[in-house]
Design a protein around this motif. Structure first.
Motif, PDB file in Angstrom:
ATOM      1  N   ILE A  58       0.846  -1.197   0.000  1.00  0.00           N
ATOM      2  CA  ILE A  58       0.000   0.000   0.000  1.00  0.00           C
ATOM      3  C   ILE A  58       0.881   1.247   0.000  1.00  0.00           C
ATOM      4  N   GLN A  59       1.960   1.214   0.762  1.00  0.00           N
ATOM      5  CA  GLN A  59       2.890   2.348   0.802  1.00  0.00           C
ATOM      6  C   GLN A  59       3.470   2.602  -0.586  1.00  0.00           C
ATOM      7  N   GLN A  60       3.913   1.540  -1.256  1.00  0.00           N
ATOM      8  CA  GLN A  60       4.470   1.683  -2.602  1.00  0.00           C
ATOM      9  C   GLN A  60       3.425   2.198  -3.582  1.00  0.00           C
ATOM     10  N   ALA A  61       2.229   1.628  -3.514  1.00  0.00           N
ATOM     11  CA  ALA A  61       1.158   2.032  -4.432  1.00  0.00           C
ATOM     12  C   ALA A  61       0.768   3.484  -4.197  1.00  0.00           C
ATOM     13  N   ALA A  62       0.670   3.895  -2.945  1.00  0.00           N
ATOM     14  CA  ALA A  62       0.310   5.286  -2.638  1.00  0.00           C
ATOM     15  C   ALA A  62       1.349   6.249  -3.201  1.00  0.00           C
TER      16      ALA A  62
END
Length: 131
Positions: A58-62
């Motif tokens: 999620i951190q990478q996608a955000a």
């Protein structure tokens, strides 16, 4: 005669500034942070696979989504064939957002936009690496 010349110059400058503003992109998710996201899935079509993202994903996608640049609205993405990656985001306040990377388009909550190629390509690559 001189006044007409200045008026024409001013009009040309205004038109050039307007054209430049229209060519500049917007970053609709510039301030998106992973802490604002309760959950996220990504659906790849084809092959019609949905993946629930882990916190680090999620951190990478955000980060990738925050780099998306949109230009003018363009619904012609429906005329194209290819793979789309659909990120469905549930925010901590309960709202849901849908972002589909479909180069050279990005579709945000059902509205298509022309997009800057590199950030959208990175988003697509990230989704495919999850497989």
């Amino acid at each position: 005669m001189k006044n007409k010349k200045y008026a024409v110059i001013v009009i040309v400058i205004i038109l050039l500034v307007l054209a430049a503003v229209m060519m500049m992109g917007k970053r609709p998710f510039r301030s998106l942070k992973a802490e604002q996201i309760a959950s996220m899935t990504v659906t790849l079509t084809p092959p019609d696979v949905t993946i629930e993202l882990e916190p680090e994903q999620i951190q990478q996608a955000a980060t990738l989504i925050s780099q998306i640049v949109t230009y003018q609205k363009d619904q012609s993405y429906t005329d194209y064939a290819g793979q789309g990656v659909i990120f469905t985001i549930t925010m901590t306040d309960g709202t849901k957002r849908s972002i589909m990377g479909y180069n050279p388009f990005v579709v945000i909550d059902g509205v298509g936009y022309r997009t800057k190629q590199e950030p959208c390509e990175q988003l697509n690559r990230f989704a495919n690496e999850l497989l």
